[in-house]
Design an enzyme around this catalytic site. Structure first.
Site, PDB file in Angstrom:
ATOM      1  N   GLY A  28      24.070 103.012  51.760  1.00 51.92           N
ATOM      2  CA  GLY A  28      24.456 101.524  52.345  1.00 51.92           C
ATOM      3  C   GLY A  28      25.784 100.987  51.983  1.00 51.92           C
ATOM      4  O   GLY A  28      26.076 100.359  52.697  1.00 51.92           O
ATOM      5  N   ASP A  29      26.201 101.350  50.880  1.00 54.90           N
ATOM      6  CA  ASP A  29      27.509 100.533  50.437  1.00 54.90           C
ATOM      7  C   ASP A  29      28.245 101.607  49.767  1.00 54.90           C
ATOM      8  O   ASP A  29      28.674 101.346  48.318  1.00 54.90           O
ATOM      9  CB  ASP A  29      26.947  99.519  49.762  1.00 54.90           C
ATOM     10  CG  ASP A  29      28.466  98.500  49.283  1.00 54.90           C
ATOM     11  OD1 ASP A  29      29.271  98.738  49.813  1.00 54.90           O
ATOM     12  OD2 ASP A  29      28.172  97.636  48.820  1.00 54.90           O
ATOM     13  N   LEU A  30      28.494 102.932  50.011  1.00 59.85           N
ATOM     14  CA  LEU A  30      28.990 103.969  49.299  1.00 59.85           C
ATOM     15  C   LEU A  30      30.323 104.022  49.588  1.00 59.85           C
ATOM     16  O   LEU A  30      30.960 104.760  50.311  1.00 59.85           O
ATOM     17  CB  LEU A  30      28.190 105.497  49.349  1.00 59.85           C
ATOM     18  CG  LEU A  30      28.420 106.396  48.507  1.00 59.85           C
ATOM     19  CD1 LEU A  30      28.085 105.929  47.139  1.00 59.85           C
ATOM     20  CD2 LEU A  30      27.612 107.856  49.087  1.00 59.85           C
TER      21      LEU A  30
END
Length: 288
Positions: free
Chosen positions: A196-198
């Protein structure tokens, strides 16, 4: 650096004495330090005096979910999550020492992320809301990816930008025009488990050359939004993308879609930091 109230709370919560502390980088959102516990050794501590302590409650859930799926990606173990003082949140994690990439590290990272993306759900979203950075992230479930992308990713961030004055009202019509095109642009992909926040700041290779991921904002979504996110801020190595596509090839035309997906992190950065991110958002939306 670490307040005595936080040290005392950690010692009470873990039942272990703190032997030493030293400064560490916590990124742009949290404060961080390395804490040596009497019987546990070095741990990674982060805390946030301005964010809702629920931020770390939801991060723990995300870390547990990523650890549970059985890939070879390294995810830090949660040691303790709690609050101190007047309800300030903290999170104590396993300390994983950063190393460097080996000859096959990037390729292995790509393959393992593809395996993670094969973990599927029936609907897009998650059984709880969480955060991206320190901003709320809505994960209400939807059967349709386009609907999820608009209602849970675009609209909350656009509204936040309008309410804060970072965007003018005119941007609303530009987004609406883009929305009408999305069903013909997005490919049919199942809901995949996403970090999700890679981006480049949320992973490193450990001393064994294994990819270590952290600071998640997990949900089940179209995997293309995750791969698009990896292209921001310089992108990952070519070996990463080649290996990913060997395991699970992306649909043709991904490069034409990735800027649309990256509207989400760009909106988040606009609402967190302002500056040129808002101009990037406007430029992309106006193209569609």
């Amino acid at each position: 650096m670490i307040r005595d109230t936080l040290k005392s709370q950690i010692q009470e919560d873990t039942g272990q004495a703190i032997v030493s502390t030293r400064r560490a980088s916590g990124g742009s959102i949290n404060q961080a330090a390395l804490v040596e516990l009497e019987n546990r050794g070095t741990c990674f501590l982060k805390w946030n005096t301005t964010a809702d302590p629920d931020l770390f409650v939801k991060e723990v859930k995300g870390l547990h979910l990523l650890r549970s799926v059985g890939t070879d990606l390294i995810v830090p173990e949660v040691i303790k999550q709690g609050t101190y003082g007047n309800g300030i949140g903290y999170l104590l994690l396993e300390y994983i020492k950063e190393g460097s990439a080996g000859a096959a590290s990037s390729e292995d990272f790509g393959r393992q992320l593809a395996e993670q993306h094969k973990i599927k759900e029936e609907q897009y979203g998650l059984d709880h809301d969480n955060y991206i950075g320190k901003l709320p992230q809505s994960n209400s479930r939807h059967n349709d990816w386009t609907e999820f992308f608009i209602q849970e990713r675009m609209e909350p961030q656009v509204k936040m930008g309008l309410d804060s004055g970072r965007f003018s009202a005119g941007i609303t019509s530009a987004f609406q025009k883009m929305y009408r095109q999305l069903p013909d642009i997005f490919p049919d992909e199942p809901p995949s488990l996403l970090h999700g926040d890679l981006w480049g700041g949320n992973y490193f290779f450990n001393t064994d050359g294994k990819a270590t991921i952290y600071d998640p904002a997990v949900y089940y979504g179209n995997r293309e939004i995750e791969i698009a996110f990896t292209h921001m801020f310089g992108g990952f190595s070519s070996g990463f993308y080649s290996a990913y596509n060997e395991v699970w090839p992306l649909a043709p035309g991904f490069n034409n879609r990735k800027d649309i997906y990256n509207l989400y992190p760009l909106l988040v950065h606009t609402n967190l930091f302002g500056g040129h991110y808002g101009r990037q958002v406007k430029s992309i939306v106006q193209r569609f």
